[in-house]
Motif scaffolding. Sequence first.
Motif, PDB file in Angstrom:
ATOM      1  N   SER A   1      -4.224  -7.374  -6.481  1.00  0.00           N
ATOM      2  CA  SER A   1      -3.039  -8.048  -5.935  1.00  0.00           C
ATOM      3  C   SER A   1      -2.333  -7.187  -4.894  1.00  0.00           C
ATOM      4  N   ARG A   2      -2.480  -5.889  -4.976  1.00  0.00           N
ATOM      5  CA  ARG A   2      -1.840  -5.000  -4.000  1.00  0.00           C
ATOM      6  C   ARG A   2      -2.452  -5.158  -2.603  1.00  0.00           C
ATOM      7  N   LEU A   3      -3.623  -5.795  -2.538  1.00  0.00           N
ATOM      8  CA  LEU A   3      -4.286  -5.988  -1.251  1.00  0.00           C
ATOM      9  C   LEU A   3      -4.052  -7.396  -0.705  1.00  0.00           C
ATOM     10  N   SER A   4      -3.260  -8.200  -1.389  1.00  0.00           N
ATOM     11  CA  SER A   4      -3.029  -9.564  -0.930  1.00  0.00           C
ATOM     12  C   SER A   4      -2.216  -9.569   0.369  1.00  0.00           C
ATOM     13  N   ARG A   5      -2.331 -10.678   1.078  1.00  0.00           N
ATOM     14  CA  ARG A   5      -1.597 -10.807   2.343  1.00  0.00           C
ATOM     15  C   ARG A   5      -0.209 -11.393   2.145  1.00  0.00           C
ATOM     16  N   PHE A   6      -0.083 -12.327   1.187  1.00  0.00           N
ATOM     17  CA  PHE A   6       1.193 -12.990   0.909  1.00  0.00           C
ATOM     18  C   PHE A   6       1.496 -12.922  -0.582  1.00  0.00           C
TER      19      PHE A   6
ATOM     20  N   ASP B   1     -10.544 -16.083  -3.406  1.00  0.00           N
ATOM     21  CA  ASP B   1      -9.336 -15.283  -3.645  1.00  0.00           C
ATOM     22  C   ASP B   1      -8.633 -15.677  -4.934  1.00  0.00           C
ATOM     23  N   ARG B   2      -8.609 -16.960  -5.241  1.00  0.00           N
ATOM     24  CA  ARG B   2      -7.950 -17.400  -6.467  1.00  0.00           C
ATOM     25  C   ARG B   2      -8.574 -16.738  -7.692  1.00  0.00           C
ATOM     26  N   ARG B   3      -9.885 -16.511  -7.633  1.00  0.00           N
ATOM     27  CA  ARG B   3     -10.555 -15.857  -8.754  1.00  0.00           C
ATOM     28  C   ARG B   3     -10.352 -14.344  -8.719  1.00  0.00           C
ATOM     29  N   LEU B   4     -10.478 -13.758  -7.530  1.00  0.00           N
ATOM     30  CA  LEU B   4     -10.351 -12.306  -7.410  1.00  0.00           C
ATOM     31  C   LEU B   4      -8.949 -11.808  -7.737  1.00  0.00           C
ATOM     32  N   LEU B   5      -7.942 -12.593  -7.336  1.00  0.00           N
ATOM     33  CA  LEU B   5      -6.571 -12.139  -7.522  1.00  0.00           C
ATOM     34  C   LEU B   5      -6.074 -12.276  -8.953  1.00  0.00           C
ATOM     35  N   ARG B   6      -6.947 -12.717  -9.848  1.00  0.00           N
ATOM     36  CA  ARG B   6      -6.607 -12.653 -11.272  1.00  0.00           C
ATOM     37  C   ARG B   6      -6.634 -11.211 -11.770  1.00  0.00           C
ATOM     38  N   PHE B   7      -7.323 -10.348 -11.028  1.00  0.00           N
ATOM     39  CA  PHE B   7      -7.385  -8.933 -11.398  1.00  0.00           C
ATOM     40  C   PHE B   7      -6.172  -8.218 -10.800  1.00  0.00           C
ATOM     41  N   PRO B   8      -5.286  -7.686 -11.629  1.00  0.00           N
ATOM     42  CA  PRO B   8      -4.012  -7.122 -11.144  1.00  0.00           C
ATOM     43  C   PRO B   8      -4.168  -6.069 -10.051  1.00  0.00           C
ATOM     44  N   GLY B   9      -5.205  -5.225 -10.155  1.00  0.00           N
ATOM     45  CA  GLY B   9      -5.357  -4.168  -9.163  1.00  0.00           C
ATOM     46  C   GLY B   9      -5.569  -4.681  -7.749  1.00  0.00           C
TER      47      GLY B   9
ATOM     48  N   LEU C   1       0.834  -1.192   0.000  1.00  0.00           N
ATOM     49  CA  LEU C   1       0.000   0.000   0.000  1.00  0.00           C
ATOM     50  C   LEU C   1       0.873   1.247   0.000  1.00  0.00           C
ATOM     51  N   PRO C   2       0.328   2.382  -0.400  1.00  0.00           N
ATOM     52  CA  PRO C   2       1.101   3.632  -0.315  1.00  0.00           C
ATOM     53  C   PRO C   2       1.586   3.886   1.110  1.00  0.00           C
ATOM     54  N   ASP C   3       2.676   4.632   1.240  1.00  0.00           N
ATOM     55  CA  ASP C   3       3.285   4.883   2.549  1.00  0.00           C
ATOM     56  C   ASP C   3       2.310   5.503   3.540  1.00  0.00           C
ATOM     57  N   THR C   4       1.412   6.368   3.060  1.00  0.00           N
ATOM     58  CA  THR C   4       0.458   6.996   3.982  1.00  0.00           C
ATOM     59  C   THR C   4      -0.434   5.958   4.636  1.00  0.00           C
TER      60      THR C   4
ATOM     61  N   VAL D   1      11.879 -10.215 -11.414  1.00  0.00           N
ATOM     62  CA  VAL D   1      11.118 -10.891 -10.360  1.00  0.00           C
ATOM     63  C   VAL D   1       9.614 -10.776 -10.623  1.00  0.00           C
ATOM     64  N   LYS D   2       8.908 -11.870 -10.362  1.00  0.00           N
ATOM     65  CA  LYS D   2       7.457 -11.899 -10.504  1.00  0.00           C
ATOM     66  C   LYS D   2       6.822 -12.104  -9.133  1.00  0.00           C
ATOM     67  N   LEU D   3       5.743 -11.393  -8.876  1.00  0.00           N
ATOM     68  CA  LEU D   3       5.017 -11.518  -7.622  1.00  0.00           C
ATOM     69  C   LEU D   3       3.720 -12.282  -7.882  1.00  0.00           C
ATOM     70  N   HIS D   4       3.548 -13.385  -7.174  1.00  0.00           N
ATOM     71  CA  HIS D   4       2.340 -14.200  -7.294  1.00  0.00           C
ATOM     72  C   HIS D   4       1.552 -14.033  -5.993  1.00  0.00           C
ATOM     73  N   PRO D   5       0.392 -13.372  -6.032  1.00  0.00           N
ATOM     74  CA  PRO D   5      -0.330 -13.025  -4.794  1.00  0.00           C
ATOM     75  C   PRO D   5      -1.203 -14.164  -4.265  1.00  0.00           C
ATOM     76  N   PHE D   6      -1.354 -14.165  -2.945  1.00  0.00           N
ATOM     77  CA  PHE D   6      -2.204 -15.136  -2.257  1.00  0.00           C
ATOM     78  C   PHE D   6      -2.936 -14.440  -1.114  1.00  0.00           C
ATOM     79  N   GLN D   7      -4.143 -14.877  -0.868  1.00  0.00           N
ATOM     80  CA  GLN D   7      -4.985 -14.461   0.266  1.00  0.00           C
ATOM     81  C   GLN D   7      -5.382 -12.983   0.205  1.00  0.00           C
ATOM     82  N   LEU D   8      -6.625 -12.794  -0.066  1.00  0.00           N
ATOM     83  CA  LEU D   8      -7.235 -11.465  -0.051  1.00  0.00           C
ATOM     84  C   LEU D   8      -8.315 -11.457   1.034  1.00  0.00           C
ATOM     85  N   LEU D   9      -9.440 -12.112   0.756  1.00  0.00           N
ATOM     86  CA  LEU D   9     -10.483 -12.264   1.774  1.00  0.00           C
ATOM     87  C   LEU D   9     -10.015 -13.170   2.908  1.00  0.00           C
ATOM     88  N   ALA D  10      -9.181 -14.148   2.571  1.00  0.00           N
ATOM     89  CA  ALA D  10      -8.715 -15.101   3.581  1.00  0.00           C
ATOM     90  C   ALA D  10      -7.807 -14.460   4.614  1.00  0.00           C
ATOM     91  N   ARG D  11      -7.388 -13.222   4.363  1.00  0.00           N
ATOM     92  CA  ARG D  11      -6.547 -12.561   5.363  1.00  0.00           C
ATOM     93  C   ARG D  11      -7.352 -12.233   6.633  1.00  0.00           C
TER      94      ARG D  11
END
Length: 261
Positions: free
Chosen positions: A254-259, A244-252, A171-174, A215-225
């Motif tokens: 992924s910034r909210l993923s936990r891992f 989450d597996r379905r939601l995290l297909r949307f790139p935007g 997330l942004p620094d703020t 480097v590639k980032l593969h996101p996991f856990q959005l709602l599961a966080r």
Amino acid sequence: MKESSALTDRQRTEASVYDARVRDSLAGIRDEDLIVDPNVPPFPNREHVEFLTFAFERMGDLRGARVLEVGSGTGTLSVYLALRGAQVTGIDISEENCRLAERRAAANGITDNTRFVAIPIEQLADEAGSYDAIIGNQVLHHFELPVAMPNIGRLLRPGGHALFCEPVLLLPDTLRRLRDSRPVKRLIPKKVDTPTERSVSVEDVRTIRQTFPGVKLHPFQLLARLQNYVELPDRVFAMLEGLDRRLLRFPGLSRLSRFVV
């Protein structure tokens, strides 16, 4: 096994936390409790299953490979990889962790295929290109990344794989500062092992990319966080991971993923 004496204040703090944990909670552990099943990946808990499975699949066949586990803890993953045919070096900031890891290797009969060293990754001086694969689970967020990443890059052979499974707050620094503020932490406590660790940030990712531009980032856990704040029944956690597996297909999102891996 030897421990470097030139530790930073942060490294000394973390070493003392993990040394005390082993002495206090694992002092009475039996050798039979240290046995690792080579056919069952050593997931610490259900939250790690999906992203660790993803990482293991990308490591491929490790028979005969030289592998470095960074932040090897009490050696469960290192021993598992050695039982799968790898020649493994495990390093950890905690000397007590390394002692227990050596005992675990002996209990599993793979002492000749493992080496454990109490040293931070920033100081590991093994030969350049020593390792076919480097792996770490929940460790980058403990490191001095501007020093650690170039050394990881130096240690990895050309064409090798470096895989890290990390908690993130992209997330942004703020917003990060808001999450770390006292009122928010009082309302939603942070789960940390040591007082000096932090979730990997966008700036940390930039630092990693200075050594590994591709480097590639593969996101996991959005709602599961939600599991981070309340204990979820297994079926609910599994359902949320599926969403989450379905939601995290949307790139935007992924910034909210936990891992990420």
